[in-house]
Motif scaffolding. Structure first.
Motif, short mmCIF file in Angstrom:
data_model
loop_
_atom_site.label_atom_id
_atom_site.label_comp_id
_atom_site.label_asym_id
_atom_site.label_seq_id
_atom_site.Cartn_x
_atom_site.Cartn_y
_atom_site.Cartn_z
N UNK A 69 0.55 -1.08 -0.18
CA UNK A 69 0.11 0.03 0.13
C UNK A 69 0.78 1.19 -0.10
N UNK A 70 0.28 2.57 -0.13
CA UNK A 70 0.98 3.68 -0.26
C UNK A 70 0.97 4.12 1.21
N UNK A 71 1.89 5.03 1.59
CA UNK A 71 1.73 5.63 2.78
C UNK A 71 1.47 7.01 3.20
N UNK A 72 1.40 7.55 1.87
CA UNK A 72 1.02 8.99 1.78
C UNK A 72 0.03 9.51 0.78
N UNK A 73 -0.58 10.48 0.73
CA UNK A 73 -1.58 10.92 -0.31
C UNK A 73 -0.93 11.19 -1.53
N UNK A 74 0.48 11.78 -1.36
CA UNK A 74 1.43 11.87 -2.54
C UNK A 74 1.63 10.53 -3.36
N UNK A 75 1.52 9.43 -2.77
CA UNK A 75 1.88 8.24 -3.28
C UNK A 75 3.21 8.06 -3.95
N UNK A 76 3.96 8.47 -3.38
CA UNK A 76 5.52 8.32 -3.44
C UNK A 76 6.08 7.61 -2.45
N UNK A 77 5.47 6.86 -1.41
CA UNK A 77 6.04 6.00 -0.33
C UNK A 77 5.17 4.96 -0.55
N UNK A 78 5.64 3.84 -0.62
CA UNK A 78 4.84 2.41 -0.70
C UNK A 78 5.58 1.63 0.16
N UNK A 79 4.90 0.80 1.00
CA UNK A 79 5.21 -0.15 1.81
C UNK A 79 4.63 -1.60 1.57
N UNK A 80 5.36 -2.70 1.72
CA UNK A 80 5.15 -3.89 1.46
C UNK A 80 5.58 -4.80 2.74
N UNK A 81 4.44 -5.57 2.84
CA UNK A 81 5.19 -6.84 4.21
C UNK A 81 4.62 -8.08 3.50
N UNK A 82 5.74 -9.12 3.59
CA UNK A 82 5.54 -10.38 3.45
C UNK A 82 5.88 -11.24 4.59
#
Length: 806
Positions: free
Chosen positions: A269-282
């Motif tokens: 998912x994105x972490x901010x409204x600008x959608x330039x920080x993305x986080x992924x968890x496996x």
């Protein structure tokens, strides 16, 4: 009334259909050549496609609205276009040109149709800069996520069965130094030690839940990767899942024979409204019992990752893997390495392979952490800076035991030794790469210039090994210590209480050692013409060994040059290439005391690093619109400068030992018809110790070479139309010729038989979920692997998997 209903239905259907549009176009490079396999995606959607051999693409069923079209291709600058789709519009973008650049692409995740799902031949890791396989003189096998999914893979060992010419020699034991197991590759043993091109070690097994693909890079590869994480046969690089643009993920549950239960999760998912920080968890949690009378494994795994695109020039990435594993170590039968055993084969041994010779009370824990930070900065259109930092820590805590045939008591009696392990390995690696893609006159250069610093620190507080009874392969036990003159009949219960009582008399080690490696390397692929290219690389490596930190006498350092060279010709551009390469590997050699002690104190003698040089040639294809990818190659590896005893003086050492390993490999990935994907491989290796002072191994096949012949096949077909659309099945096999478990002059031979294992699957898949059944070892074949050991493999197992994607 009926006619009115029909008319209303047709009208509503047309209105619904009219809201969907289509985008088409053709992608070419600056020389007007069509580009095959270009990724085209609509940002923040799951829509996308790839170009065919004519550069043409088509994306359908697009709702009206404004979009950003992202066009990306390995080795070219990514292009973005703002487009608007109106009701029922067919938007033809005609011809779009991409220009040569050096942008390392992030993982592109699209749900558009992709041919040849078992082939992923674009990578920025093999050469440390982006290059297509068809123009790379390096040979490597790729195991894709799609292949792992189709086979319901739950272990790293099962995943590597898909790599051409790779055979497991020694399963992961959990003991410090044994790592994630040992594998035979081109006649030499290798361990998986690379994650995303950087050191990432473990004392336990590798969890497949976070694997995007596995790259098995063939041949000596010290020029770009050094010697600490490679072998003369090659290296194994695990590429992890990375954050992508968008929101999504999956939940998966797998259950199977022998108590296997595994839950995995993947969320992005994105972490901010600008959608330039993305986080992924496996993440994953698994428990499993053994097919033997005792044995278990349980593990928890979490892999957080983060990507931050500051602007068009600067980006950061973070990747982590945190593992907590507890298992009983597989109790191999170690054959006698210096004298003949009573048995010469498995039949004479009388081995009951359902016996583990251990208990669930004696286990090892392997906490492991790997972290990586990356910074990419675009210096100009031609140059990019890549700064990388990786740190890892892996530990072993618990009880380790092994069984060894000393030959003293006879009757195939194996003596058990056991130790309490407490060991840790820490690594730090820092790399700075400058990656360029530019022309001098009309000649294109793709260059990497890098510096690399690696530090490895090992700490061991293990106990000494204690005698703990004897066993015979049929299960009989006795307590007679073979190293005492008295005949004893003590009992040795397989419990922590009993083991701790015996180990109380053993001293605890206190060893800490360290080494540093400082390296400078450069590599360039020069396009002499549009069909002919040359690759040249060189590494300057400084090895600084501190050895035991309390003993300065074992310190030494060495400096080594490691070159590589390759030529490649494409008779048909992007479809057929003919290549040849020269590659180098080396091993640092510690000084040795020489001189007759009767004539005075011995002195330390220094040596040059041991060398391995490979010559290889072959062909690569990318035919029929990317539906047939093949690599066929022949290699010859010669290892020289091995330290041996001077034939003119038993008190002196010289560098004169040699080993030769040669063979050929065939790697095929094909998608002959829609819905059918096939991966197949065949390898044949001939290895021999040609020069040695050790008569035990001279003119014999080294045990680390594994089987002479290996083959693998997996075919997966999914129905594309009709009422059964989405149903599919898979069928495949893995096999090996017989191999030596023991092959010495004094012991003779102990040969493990050849085997062929058949696997099958049945599945149903939609866009959002997949249900699979997988049968491993369908005919319940009894087979073994080993490296001076006998390691029984799992009998028939059935796996059931349910995966939901969102």
């Amino acid at each position: 009334m009926k006619q009115t209903s029909i008319l209303l239905f047709l009208t509503l259907s047309m209105v619904g259909f009219s809201q969907n549009g289509t985008i088409t176009g053709t992608i070419k490079d600056n020389s007007q050549s069509a580009l095959l396999g270009v990724n085209i995606s609509l940002k923040n959607t799951a829509k996308g496609a790839q170009t065919n051999e004519n550069g043409y693409f088509k994306i359908t069923n697009i709702k009206q609205g404004n979009y950003i079209l992202v066009i990306s291709y390995l080795g070219f600058k990514t292009k973005t276009l703002q487009i608007n789709i109106s009701n029922n519009e067919s938007l033809n973008l005609k011809t779009i040109h991409l220009y040569e650049g050096n942008e390392i692409l992030n993982e592109v995740v699209i749900n558009g149709e992709r041919t040849n799902k078992f082939s992923r031949k674009e990578t920025a890791y093999v050469s440390k800069f982006p290059i297509k396989d068809i123009e790379n003189t390096q040979v490597y096998s790729t195991i894709t996520h799609d292949l792992l999914e189709s086979q319901v893979i739950t272990t790293f060992n099962d995943a590597l069965k898909n790599a051409v010419g790779v055979e497991n020699l020694w399963a992961s034991t959990g003991r410090g130094g044994d790592g994630a197991g040992y594998y035979a590759l081109r006649g030499f043993s290798v361990q998986p030690k690379l994650v995303n091109g950087l050191p990432g070690i473990t004392n336990g097994t590798i969890n497949p839940a976070n694997i995007e693909r596995i790259e098995v890079i063939k041949g000596p590869s010290a020029t770009l990767f050094g010697n600490a994480v490679t072998s003369y046969g090659g290296l194994i690089n695990v590429v992890t899942k990375k954050p992508f643009v968008g929101t999504g993920g999956e939940l998966s549950f797998t259950s199977g024979t022998y108590g296997l239960n595994q839950v995995t999760g993947d969320f992005n998912t994105a972490l901010n409204k600008e959608k330039n920080i993305y986080f992924r968890l496996n993440t994953s949690y698994a428990t499993e019992q053994s097919f033997q009378d005792a044995g278990f494994r349980k593990s928890f795994f979490a892999a957080p990752s983060l990507s931050y695109k500051v602007n068009d020039k600067l980006s950061f990435s973070f990747y982590g893997e945190i593992t907590q594993t507890e298992q009983t170590n597989p109790t191999f039968l170690f054959l006698n390495r210096s004298a003949p055993s009573d048995a010469k084969n498995l039949k004479e041994l009388g081995y009951n392979n359902k016996l583990s010779f251990t208990s669930n009370d004696l286990s090892l824990k392997n906490p492991t952490q790997n972290y990586r930070i990356e910074m990419h900065y675009k210096l100009s259109d031609a140059w990019q800076s890549q700064t990388l930092l990786s740190k890892s820590s892996t530990s072993t805590k618990g009880y380790y035991s092994y069984l060894y045939d000393y030959g003293i008591l006879g009757n195939n009696t194996f003596t058990r030794f056991i130790s309490k392990q407490n060991a840790n390995t820490q690594t730090t690696d820092i790399q700075q790469n400058f990656i360029g893609d530019f022309k001098i006159a009309t000649l294109r250069n793709r260059v990497v210039i890098g510096i690399d610093y690696l530090n490895v620190t090992e700490t061991s507080n293990n106990s000494g090994y204690a005698f703990y009874g004897n066993v015979m392969p049929n299960g009989n036990v006795n307590g007679d210590n073979p190293f005492t003159t008295e005949v004893e009949n003590d009992t040795y219960p397989l419990s922590t209480t009993g083991v701790d009582a015996v180990l109380a008399t053993k001293s605890i080690g206190n060893i800490k050692s360290k080494y540093h490696i400082y390296s400078l390397y450069a590599s360039n692929i020069l396009n002499i013409t549009n069909k002919l290219s040359a690759m040249i690389g060189l590494r300057l490596d400084r090895f600084d060994n501190k050895g035991s930190l309390v003993n300065t006498e074992d310190d030494f350092d060495q400096t080594t040059l490691s070159p590589k060279f390759g030529l490649l010709f494409q008779p048909i551009i992007n479809k057929l290439s003919i290549f040849a390469n020269y590659q180098n590997g080396f091993t640092n050699v510690a000084p040795i005391l020489v001189g007759n002690p009767d004539n005075g104190p011995q002195t330390l003698k220094s040596f040059d690093p041991e060398q391995a040089n490979q010559f290889e040639f072959g062909i690569k294809t990318n035919l029929f619109n990317n539906r047939l990818n093949t690599t066929i190659s022949y290699y010859n590896i010669k290892v020289t400068d091995r330290v041996i005893t001077d034939p003119d003086s038993p008190f002196n050492k010289i560098q004169g030992g040699e080993v030769i390993s040669k063979g050929f490999e065939i790697d095929i990935n094909t998608n002959p018809i829609k819905g059918l994907n096939i991966k197949a491989g065949y390898s044949n290796n001939d290895s021999e110790t040609t020069k040695s002072d050790n008569i035990q191994i001279l003119n014999r096949r080294p045990l680390e070479s594994g089987p002479k012949t290996l083959y693998n096949l997996w075919a997966n077909y999914q129905l594309q139309e009709g009422t059964l659309k989405g149903f599919g099945f898979g069928l495949g096999a893995n096999g090996a010729s017989e191999r030596f478990a023991i092959n010495y002059e004094s012991t003779g031979e102990f040969i493990l038989p050849s085997y062929t294992i058949v696997n099958a699957s049945l599945f149903y898949q939609t866009q959002n979920y997949r249900i699979s059944l997988k049968l491993n070892n369908a005919f319940n074949k009894e087979y073994y692997k080993g490296w001076t050991t006998i390691n029984p493999q799992s009998p028939r197992t059935l796996l059931a998997n349910f995966t939901y994607k969102f």
